[in-house]
Design an enzyme around this catalytic site. Structure first.
Site, PDB file in Angstrom:
ATOM      1  N   HIS A 120      -8.995  -1.992  -8.379  1.00 54.63           N
ATOM      2  CA  HIS A 120      -8.942  -0.915  -7.388  1.00 54.63           C
ATOM      3  C   HIS A 120      -8.289   0.421  -7.884  1.00 54.63           C
ATOM      4  CE1 HIS A 120      -8.583   1.956  -3.836  1.00 54.63           C
ATOM      5  NE2 HIS A 120      -7.639   1.364  -3.895  1.00 54.63           N
ATOM      6  N   ASP A 143       0.835  -1.413  -0.352  1.00 56.25           N
ATOM      7  CA  ASP A 143       0.229   0.017  -0.115  1.00 56.25           C
ATOM      8  C   ASP A 143       0.496   0.907   0.030  1.00 56.25           C
ATOM      9  OD1 ASP A 143      -2.091   1.944   0.054  1.00 56.25           O
ATOM     10  OD2 ASP A 143      -2.859   1.208   2.553  1.00 56.25           O
TER      11      ASP A 143
HETATM   12  C1  HEM Z   1      -9.379  -0.645   2.459  1.00 52.92           C
HETATM   13  C2  HEM Z   1      -9.539   0.072   2.175  1.00 52.92           C
HETATM   14  C3  HEM Z   1      -8.252   0.409   0.899  1.00 52.92           C
HETATM   15  C4  HEM Z   1      -7.373  -0.846   0.834  1.00 52.92           C
HETATM   16  C5  HEM Z   1      -7.190  -2.286   0.875  1.00 52.92           C
HETATM   17  C6  HEM Z   1      -6.173  -0.310  -0.322  1.00 52.92           C
HETATM   18  C7  HEM Z   1      -5.562  -0.405  -0.856  1.00 52.92           C
HETATM   19  C8  HEM Z   1      -4.691   0.207  -2.137  1.00 52.92           C
HETATM   20  C9  HEM Z   1      -4.036  -0.545  -2.237  1.00 52.92           C
HETATM   21  C10 HEM Z   1      -2.961  -1.856  -2.288  1.00 52.92           C
HETATM   22  C11 HEM Z   1      -3.288   0.155  -3.855  1.00 52.92           C
HETATM   23  C12 HEM Z   1      -2.345   0.012  -4.567  1.00 52.92           C
HETATM   24  C13 HEM Z   1      -0.643   0.347  -4.486  1.00 52.92           C
HETATM   25  C14 HEM Z   1      -0.158   1.921  -4.832  1.00 52.92           C
HETATM   26  O1  HEM Z   1      -0.268   2.802  -4.914  1.00 52.92           O
HETATM   27  O2  HEM Z   1      -0.846   2.313  -3.192  1.00 52.92           O
HETATM   28  C15 HEM Z   1      -3.899   1.044  -3.713  1.00 52.92           C
HETATM   29  C16 HEM Z   1      -4.615   2.539  -4.310  1.00 52.92           C
HETATM   30  C17 HEM Z   1      -4.222   3.362  -4.340  1.00 52.92           C
HETATM   31  N1  HEM Z   1      -5.484   3.600  -3.945  1.00 52.92           N
HETATM   32 FE1  HEM Z   1      -6.005   2.783  -2.188  1.00 52.92          FE
HETATM   33  N2  HEM Z   1      -6.904   1.021  -0.424  1.00 52.92           N
HETATM   34  C18 HEM Z   1      -8.342   1.105   0.417  1.00 52.92           C
HETATM   35  C19 HEM Z   1      -9.100   2.334   0.143  1.00 52.92           C
HETATM   36  C20 HEM Z   1      -8.529   3.522  -0.594  1.00 52.92           C
HETATM   37  C21 HEM Z   1      -9.608   4.137  -1.043  1.00 52.92           C
HETATM   38  C22 HEM Z   1     -11.272   5.173   0.243  1.00 52.92           C
HETATM   39  C23 HEM Z   1      -9.158   5.706  -1.791  1.00 52.92           C
HETATM   40  C24 HEM Z   1      -9.807   6.904  -1.973  1.00 52.92           C
HETATM   41  C25 HEM Z   1     -11.157   7.269  -1.435  1.00 52.92           C
HETATM   42  C26 HEM Z   1      -7.852   5.164  -2.038  1.00 52.92           C
HETATM   43  C27 HEM Z   1      -6.624   6.180  -3.312  1.00 52.92           C
HETATM   44  C28 HEM Z   1      -5.864   5.301  -3.568  1.00 52.92           C
HETATM   45  C29 HEM Z   1      -6.024   5.964  -4.450  1.00 52.92           C
HETATM   46  C30 HEM Z   1      -5.292   6.824  -4.876  1.00 52.92           C
HETATM   47  C31 HEM Z   1      -4.578   4.329  -4.701  1.00 52.92           C
HETATM   48  C32 HEM Z   1      -3.411   4.757  -6.219  1.00 52.92           C
HETATM   49  C33 HEM Z   1      -3.844   4.645  -7.207  1.00 52.92           C
HETATM   50  C34 HEM Z   1      -2.892   5.133  -8.179  1.00 52.92           C
HETATM   51  O3  HEM Z   1      -2.876   6.730  -8.898  1.00 52.92           O
HETATM   52  O4  HEM Z   1      -2.199   3.778  -9.139  1.00 52.92           O
HETATM   53  N3  HEM Z   1      -7.792   3.964  -1.572  1.00 52.92           N
HETATM   54  N4  HEM Z   1      -4.832   1.687  -3.081  1.00 52.92           N
END
Ligand code: HEM
Length: 293
Positions: free
Chosen positions: A204, A133
């Site tokens: 996601h 993450d």
């Molecule tokens: C249980 C809830 C969540 C989990 C387990 C989760 C997990 C992850 C993972 C594994 C990644 C890929 C690696 C990274 O770039 O960090 C990611 C990317 C991302 N997540 Fe989440 N996330 C969650 C909730 C959210 C929420 C609520 C938002 C915003 C409303 C969010 C926004 C983002 C963004 C902006 C990225 C990067 C996307 C990009 O520009 O490539 N995430 N998340």
């Protein structure tokens, strides 16, 4: 010179504790906040203020709005506002506990502790689902630009807005899914963290790809896994200069415009949702001057 609370920009600590407080006695709120500013260094103790507290102090911070109770196909997100949010960062559980107790004591004349949640780093920065993450987080100047209000808004310069949601994972359900499906939920491979180019639109990272929004929706995520007993999930914490980018991403995750729901919802749901404003630092202390304190 106003600077951000350093804990916002620093790498994640090994351990943390989140405290949320409700306001019990508005009359003592200002005094308690002043006392909190004596002990909160912004680095190991990051502080966010909620709307009910600002309203009790008869001040408004432009941009601090209510957390939206959004709904998408089959999904309804909770809004659980609080007066005060404190992120205790550290590496010693006992020390964090003592700090939490001290802060609770300092705030007791006005605030009651609503929730305590312990968090930690897992496997070098992975969510409990096993996926790394934070990979696409902005870094350096880009992190500062995404998370910290700049000098063009002198009253709020150095401050930040934070969205906080406690997500509860159904890990057993996730583990029952075939490994390839799990990778497609996230849009990255668990094994090497490589992005899967042809992942479905529900993945996601396809839903939230920051550059795919107009304007681009950059946020600084500082989320950490949490656990209580055998249950756990992610304390999602995202700092930005406004709540617009977070809300744009959340709306996409919910499929509000295109009915495509983020595949993460197959195994996890937010239990809370709240917005806070994190004041800047001035001369080594929380700068409460926008509150006329
Ligand atoms: C249980 C809830 C969540 C989990 C387990 C989760 C997990 C992850 C993972 C594994 C990644 C890929 C690696 C990274 O770039 O960090 C990611 C990317 C991302 N997540 Fe989440 N996330 C969650 C909730 C959210 C929420 C609520 C938002 C915003 C409303 C969010 C926004 C983002 C963004 C902006 C990225 C990067 C996307 C990009 O520009 O490539 N995430 N998340």
């Amino acid at each position: 010179m106003k600077t951000p609370q350093p804990g916002i920009l620093l790498p994640l600590p090994p351990l943390a504790r989140y405290l949320t407080f409700l306001l019990d006695d508005a009359e003592h709120a200002a005094g308690c906040l002043r006392s909190l500013a004596e002990v909160a260094d912004g680095e190991r103790t990051v502080v966010g203020l909620g709307r009910s507290l600002l309203s009790a102090l008869a001040v408004e911070i432009g941009g601090l709005r209510p957390f939206p109770a959004l709904a998408g196909p089959g999904l309804e997100l909770p809004a659980t506002p609080a007066a005060l949010w404190i992120w205790l960062r550290g590496d010693d559980r006992g020390e964090i506990l003592q700090r939490a107790r001290r802060i609770e004591r300092i705030l007791a004349p006005a605030f009651c502790l609503e929730e305590t949640r312990d968090a930690f780093q897992y496997d070098g920065g992975r969510d409990l689902s096993g996926y790394e993450d934070g990979t696409e987080n902005p870094v350096g100047d880009a992190a500062m630009d995404a998370a910290i209000v700049g000098p063009d808004c002198p009253q709020l310069a150095g401050s930040s807005f934070v969205a906080v949601q406690r997500w509860l994972h159904d890990l057993a359900r996730f583990e029952r899914m075939p490994a390839d499906d799990r990778d497609l939920c996230v849009g990255r491979r668990r094994q090497d963290n490589e992005e899967i180019d042809d992942a479905p639109a529900s993945a996601h990272v396809k839903r939230t790809a920051q550059e795919s929004f107009t304007p681009p929706a950059f946020i600084l995520r500082r989320s950490m896994p949490w656990a209580a007993g055998n249950r756990g999930g992610l304390m999602f914490v995202a700092f930005a200069t406004s709540f617009d980018p977070f809300e744009a991403q959340l709306r996409r995750m919910l499929g509000i415009e295109d009915a495509i729901v983020d595949a993460l919802f197959r195994f996890t749901r937010p239990q809370t949702g709240a917005y806070f404003w994190c004041p800047a630092m001035h001369a080594g202390r929380l700068d409460l001057s926008p509150l006329r304190l």
